[in-house]
Scaffold this motif. Structure first.
Motif, PDB file in Angstrom:
ATOM      1  N   GLN A  31     -10.670   2.245 -44.447  1.00 22.00           N
ATOM      2  CA  GLN A  31     -12.038   1.954 -44.885  1.00 22.00           C
ATOM      3  C   GLN A  31     -12.615   0.763 -44.129  1.00 22.00           C
ATOM      4  OE1 GLN A  31     -13.001   2.379 -49.141  1.00 22.00           O
ATOM      5  NE2 GLN A  31     -13.743   0.262 -49.097  1.00 22.00           N
ATOM      6  N   LYS A  52     -15.890   1.026 -41.658  1.00 25.20           N
ATOM      7  CA  LYS A  52     -17.074   0.202 -41.889  1.00 25.20           C
ATOM      8  C   LYS A  52     -17.394  -0.676 -40.680  1.00 25.20           C
ATOM      9  CE  LYS A  52     -17.210  -0.211 -46.941  1.00 25.20           C
ATOM     10  NZ  LYS A  52     -17.211  -1.151 -48.088  1.00 25.20           N
ATOM     11  N   TYR A  54     -14.022  -4.184 -49.050  1.00 24.77           N
ATOM     12  CA  TYR A  54     -13.456  -3.570 -50.251  1.00 24.77           C
ATOM     13  C   TYR A  54     -14.065  -4.107 -51.547  1.00 24.77           C
ATOM     14  CZ  TYR A  54     -10.099  -1.243 -47.265  1.00 24.77           C
ATOM     15  OH  TYR A  54      -9.521  -0.441 -46.298  1.00 24.77           O
ATOM     16  N   ASN A  55     -15.247  -4.708 -51.438  1.00 17.76           N
ATOM     17  CA  ASN A  55     -16.037  -5.060 -52.631  1.00 17.76           C
ATOM     18  C   ASN A  55     -15.262  -5.918 -53.632  1.00 17.76           C
ATOM     19  OD1 ASN A  55     -18.208  -3.135 -51.763  1.00 17.76           O
ATOM     20  ND2 ASN A  55     -16.603  -1.639 -52.176  1.00 17.76           N
ATOM     21  N   TYR A  90     -15.137  10.339 -44.231  1.00 19.89           N
ATOM     22  CA  TYR A  90     -16.175  10.080 -43.226  1.00 19.89           C
ATOM     23  C   TYR A  90     -16.625  11.418 -42.674  1.00 19.89           C
ATOM     24  CZ  TYR A  90     -18.118   8.539 -38.676  1.00 19.89           C
ATOM     25  OH  TYR A  90     -18.917   8.314 -37.578  1.00 19.89           O
ATOM     26  N   LEU A 120     -20.075   7.192 -44.459  1.00 20.65           N
ATOM     27  CA  LEU A 120     -18.886   6.876 -45.236  1.00 20.65           C
ATOM     28  C   LEU A 120     -18.984   7.603 -46.572  1.00 20.65           C
ATOM     29  CD1 LEU A 120     -16.367   4.937 -45.042  1.00 20.65           C
ATOM     30  CD2 LEU A 120     -17.689   3.373 -46.481  1.00 20.65           C
ATOM     31  N   ASP A 139     -15.969   4.821 -50.792  1.00 27.07           N
ATOM     32  CA  ASP A 139     -16.054   3.362 -50.683  1.00 27.07           C
ATOM     33  C   ASP A 139     -15.372   2.769 -51.914  1.00 27.07           C
ATOM     34  OD1 ASP A 139     -16.639   0.770 -50.066  1.00 27.07           O
ATOM     35  OD2 ASP A 139     -18.818   0.970 -50.199  1.00 27.07           O
ATOM     36  N   GLU A 140     -14.072   2.548 -51.813  1.00 30.90           N
ATOM     37  CA  GLU A 140     -13.286   2.110 -52.961  1.00 30.90           C
ATOM     38  C   GLU A 140     -13.164   0.589 -52.995  1.00 30.90           C
ATOM     39  OE1 GLU A 140     -10.382   5.516 -54.506  1.00 30.90           O
ATOM     40  OE2 GLU A 140      -9.591   4.439 -52.781  1.00 30.90           O
TER      41      GLU A 140
END
Length: 465
Positions: free
Chosen positions: A49, A53, A215-216, A443, A448, A451-452
């Motif tokens: 990921q 990104k 990764y938020n 993807y 994307l 998005d974890e």
């Protein structure tokens, strides 16, 4: 050093000529990624990921084409200028690819496909292989994450045996000291982030930033005030005790934790007489936990000796499992730390009757740098090609090294009692024999799809234990 980023140049030189090498009538190429074996029998899948990104969401531009045309002509290799211009015309410069991958945080036995790539536009059959260089760099966060995950299991076993609250202790038992020992800031970010899948302790700030960006995760890891040799030795040898007293004064607050490297001159004298006699009551009265870092010497011996002396000076409690727990102090070892030395240190600690809760480990080069693509024997290989409307197997099987035999056909991953790589169909890419392909689309055509958060990935990795 700052490098401009050109997606066209994010590949190996020889790949620029591959558009001329496929059979006439080729319309799709299917490739997969696997760990063929190596130091560990299971790998923690992580980091794709972040790569997507960072590198796969920005379009190719006319300026990129102009730069690549000039550079590759001077470099001496062909350039598919028409192909890249068509990419901009048809797809706005975004890649017409579908990338499927196992959920990040999955722990997958070696020898299985954990990711697949196929082009979605027949005009761009050459693109699947072209992006190998960028995508296969996922080997690095996977390998770091794998090392960290396996060390977590080692420490968890010792804590389960000897600690009263093993689940509370575990997240901070392996601390990332590796930022200065890697090749670049980008490596520190991606490797430091991979470590944080399994642990919460880190001094690699780049990994914290990467967790936010990719990764938020607002705050992925934590650290404490800690001394280095310069902040101790600047006081002079005669001022060693004053240096330690200053650390207590600055950071020794009730409920706080701070670490002091104590081997600048004589670790035994420091632990026995300075910490254990002259400063003992100051440490106790502070209400903080002092973490002594012994470092120099044989790790197995020096950690055991430090625990013994601290136990004699500060006292111990016997926990519910019958093991000794130091009062007011702990130990962190940050030199000579690797997966094998951690096993040895823990074995000695437990044999001496101490709980593993007394000790943490700081791992640097052995965590983020002492590894390469062959640590887990990573490969990105084409396994099928559609030529004149018919899929054909693509594989290699060198007579001189059958260990490099690649898989053939369209591939997916399924779970049952065990993970298994299985054939899939050429349209939906679902298992021919039934079931669900665990390689889910992440993807497609520049977008994307998954998005974890790091929290979701951590939970998945922990459940794999």
């Amino acid at each position: 050093m700052t490098l401009s980023f050109n997606p066209i140049l994010n590949t190996d030189s020889y790949k620029t000529s591959h558009f001329l090498q496929y059979p006439p009538g080729t319309t799709r190429v299917f490739s997969y990624v696997e760990s063929r074996g190596g130091a560990y029998d299971r790998t923690l899948f992580f980091g794709l990921q972040a790569i997507l990104k960072q590198e796969f969401l920005r379009p190719v531009t006319q300026e990129n084409i102009a730069e690549a045309r000039e550079l590759l002509a001077l470099h001496g290799v062909p350039f598919n200028e028409e192909g890249w211009r068509r990419l901009i015309e048809k797809h706005g410069g975004l890649y017409p690819l579908e990338i499927r991958a196992a959920p990040e945080g999955s722990v997958i036995p070696v020898g299985n496909a954990m990711m697949s790539v196929v082009n979605t536009d027949p005009e761009f059959y050459w693109l699947t292989s072209y992006v190998e260089t960028a995508l296969l760099r996922v080997w690095y966060p996977i390998t770091v994450g794998t090392i960290s995950w396996h060390v977590r299991k080692t420490i968890a076993e010792a804590l389960e045996k000897t600690a009263g609250a093993p689940a509370d202790e575990l997240p901070f038992k392996l601390h990332d000291f590796g930022s200065r020992g890697v090749s670049s800031y980008a490596s520190a970010a991606l490797g430091g982030l991979a470590h944080l899948v399994s642990f919460r302790g880190t001094d690699t700030l780049a990994g914290i930033v990467a967790a936010r960006d990719f990764y938020n995760e607002p705050m992925a890891g934590f650290s404490i005030p800690a001394a280095e040799h310069s902040t101790i030795t600047a006081w002079g040898r005669e001022g060693e005790c004053d240096a330690y007293a200053n650390m207590v004064a600055q950071f020794g607050k009730p409920g706080k934790v701070f670490a002091v490297v104590s081997d600048s001159y004589d670790i035994y004298a420091a632990v026995d007489h300075l910490w254990g006699e002259r400063l003992r009551q100051l440490v106790i009265d502070s209400g903080a936990t002092l973490v002594v870092r012994p470092d120099s010497g044989d790790p197995e011996t020096i950690v055991a000796d430090t625990l013994r002396i601290l136990g004699e000076r500060f006292g111990v409690d016997i926990n519910s499992k019958g093991y000794k727990v130091l009062r007011h102090v702990r130990v962190i070892q940050g030199d000579g730390v690797n997966p094998e030395s951690i096993r040895k240190m823990l074995s000695r600690i437990v044999a001496d009757g101490f709980s593993a809760a007394n000790v943490a480990f700081g791992m640097g080069g052995a965590l983020l740098q002492r590894l390469d693509r062959d640590t887990q024997k990573f490969a990105y290989k084409a396994s099928a090609a559609e030529v004149n409307g018919v899929w054909r197997d693509v594989y290699k099987d060198p007579v001189t090294d059958h260990g490099k035999r690649s898989k053939r056909g369209l591939l997916g991953l399924v779970a049952g009692p065990h993970y298994a790589t299985v054939p899939v169909d050429g349209e939906r890419f679902q298992p021919i024999g039934g079931g669900v392909n665990l390689l889910r689309p992440v993807y497609r055509n520049g977008a994307l799809l998954v998005d974890e958060t790091l929290a979701e990935i951590r939970a998945r990795a922990a459940a794999a234990e």
